[in-house]
Design a protein around this motif. Structure first.
Motif, PDB file in Angstrom:
ATOM      1  N   TYR A 141       0.863  -1.184   0.000  1.00  0.00           N
ATOM      2  CA  TYR A 141       0.000   0.000   0.000  1.00  0.00           C
ATOM      3  C   TYR A 141       0.900   1.235   0.000  1.00  0.00           C
TER       4      TYR A 141
ATOM      5  N   TYR B 121      -1.158   2.913   8.482  1.00  0.00           N
ATOM      6  CA  TYR B 121      -0.881   2.601   7.073  1.00  0.00           C
ATOM      7  C   TYR B 121       0.602   2.317   6.813  1.00  0.00           C
TER       8      TYR B 121
ATOM      9  N   SER C 104      -4.042  -4.018   3.502  1.00  0.00           N
ATOM     10  CA  SER C 104      -3.657  -3.171   2.362  1.00  0.00           C
ATOM     11  C   SER C 104      -4.823  -3.055   1.383  1.00  0.00           C
TER      12      SER C 104
ATOM     13  N   ALA D 272      -7.648  -0.908   2.919  1.00  0.00           N
ATOM     14  CA  ALA D 272      -7.263   0.511   2.891  1.00  0.00           C
ATOM     15  C   ALA D 272      -7.463   1.081   1.493  1.00  0.00           C
TER      16      ALA D 272
ATOM     17  N   THR E 171      -9.966   4.473   1.854  1.00  0.00           N
ATOM     18  CA  THR E 171      -9.308   5.722   2.265  1.00  0.00           C
ATOM     19  C   THR E 171      -9.520   6.851   1.270  1.00  0.00           C
TER      20      THR E 171
END
Ligand SMILES: *Cc1c(COP(=O)(O)O)cnc(C)c1O
Length: 370
Positions: free
Chosen positions: A84, A110, A334, A337, A341
């Motif tokens: 990520y 993250y 990952s 997210a 996000t």
């Protein structure tokens, strides 16, 4: 009210007069590549970060590539990093024939989960590249311990994190080498591409200085097979003028982040967590949307609020890396997210009214859609 994702005009206004004069002198000097302007900027970065050596190059991507060339990464060598992140992190490994080995991220910060590294170490593992994503460092202490215990080099991808501090030290100076990017949207951005490698190890500094000029130690005498990756004097001049303001710009980002953090403490979107020991710089301010991320993005766009998705497809699921054999579900945090996000405007110069408008508009989206 219009709120762009990023507006660099206030930065330029602050340095306009001095900078235009510098550029005029530079044009007259005809010293366009490397030279004393670049060396002066490297010295400024050494002073700012505390790194013993700063070596300017053509981009953040090349900084990663040069760092990996300095350790002589060979085809088949493995480098542990995250999925990520921006493409360059893994692209630079693969470009040298190395194998990117992906570990999952902490869903709050993250950044790389240190414990996950251990399970991925093999006899072919050479290095670890923690990514200080969105201006926040990875949890470096355990990462450095694990790397030291297994004889692995640590190369920080600090391309988004200039000025971030972890336990009193600057991002990019925590590992063996650190890579910076001066892409225009980074917290210290030029008028084009630029990058830098930081290190405290003199042998690697010297080697990278040669590698960036085709490995030549004097003109037309080549000690290494290098690349052409030099920092332009025009970028050095721009960055030298901007650097003295960076602390103030980062402070403004932190204040904006504080405002959002308070506003979103009880939802409807999740503010980013902070790595213990880290003071982040919020190169991006990324919230987690419980659902309907893309609808929220479209809604904000209609309300003239700029946002961005970093990153919609994690690297282990990119077409070009299909040969690595990862599948959906291999790195769940990952992947989640990537779906949840959204980066909000955070740049210095945002007004109180703009910040309130962003928050109110997000609340109204969730109010309207249930
Ligand atoms: C920007 C960035 C890079 C390097 O980018 P360049 O555009 O080549 O300067 C590398 N890694 C990350 C995480 C980045 O955000």
């Amino acid at each position: 009210m219009r709120v762009p994702l990023l507006d660099l005009a206030p930065q330029f206004d602050l340095v306009r007069k001095d900078l235009l004069r510098d550029l005029e002198l530079l044009c007259e000097s005809q010293q366009f590549i490397l030279g004393d302007k670049v060396r002066r900027f490297e010295e400024q970065i050494e002073a700012f970060t505390g790194a013993a050596h700063a070596i300017g190059c053509a981009s953040g991507t090349d900084a990663l590539l040069l760092a990996l060339m300095a350790i002589e990464l060979r085809p088949g060598d493995e480098v542990i990093t995250t999925s990520y992140t921006f493409f360059a992190t893994a692209g630079s490994i693969a470009r040298l024939g190395g194998i990117p080995v992906f570990v999952d991220i902490d869903p709050r910060t993250y950044t790389m989960v240190p414990e996950a590294i251990k399970k991925k170490i093999t006899p072919r593992t050479r290095a670890v590249i923690p990514v200080h994503l969105f201006g926040q460092t990875a949890l470096m202490e355990p990462i450095l311990e694990i790397a030291a215990a297994h004889g692995l080099v640590v190369i920080e991808d600090a391309c988004q994190a200039i000025g971030a501090v972890y336990k009193g030290k600057q991002a990019g100076t925590l590992g063996d080498m650190g890579c910076l990017s001066f892409y225009p949207s980074k917290n210290l951005g030029g008028f084009g591409d630029g990058g830098m490698v930081l290190t405290n190890i003199p042998e690697w500094a010297e080697k990278i200085r040669l590698l960036r000029v085709h490995g030549a130690d004097t003109t037309y005498r080549h000690r290494w097979i290098g690349i052409n990756s030099r920092l332009d004097a025009i970028q050095a001049v721009v960055l030298s003028r901007k650097l003295p303001h960076i602390t103030q710009w980062i402070q403004a980002r932190r204040e904006n982040a504080d405002y959002y953090n308070k506003a979103f403490a009880q939802g409807p979107v999740g503010p980013p967590g902070v790595t213990p020991g880290c003071i982040p710089t919020y190169n991006q301010y990324v919230v987690r949307c419980p659902g309907e991320r893309d609808q929220l993005k479209a809604y904000l766009e209609r309300k003239e609020i700029g946002t961005a998705v970093y990153y919609p497809i994690p690297l282990h699921l990119q077409e070009c890396f299909s040969y690595l054999g990862y599948r959906k579900g291999d790195l769940p945090e990952s992947e989640t997210a990537s779906q949840q996000t959204l980066a909000l405007p955070i740049y210095p110069g945002l007004t109180q009214e703009q910040l309130e408008y962003v928050v109110d508009t997000i609340y109204s989206f969730y109010g309207e859609t249930g």
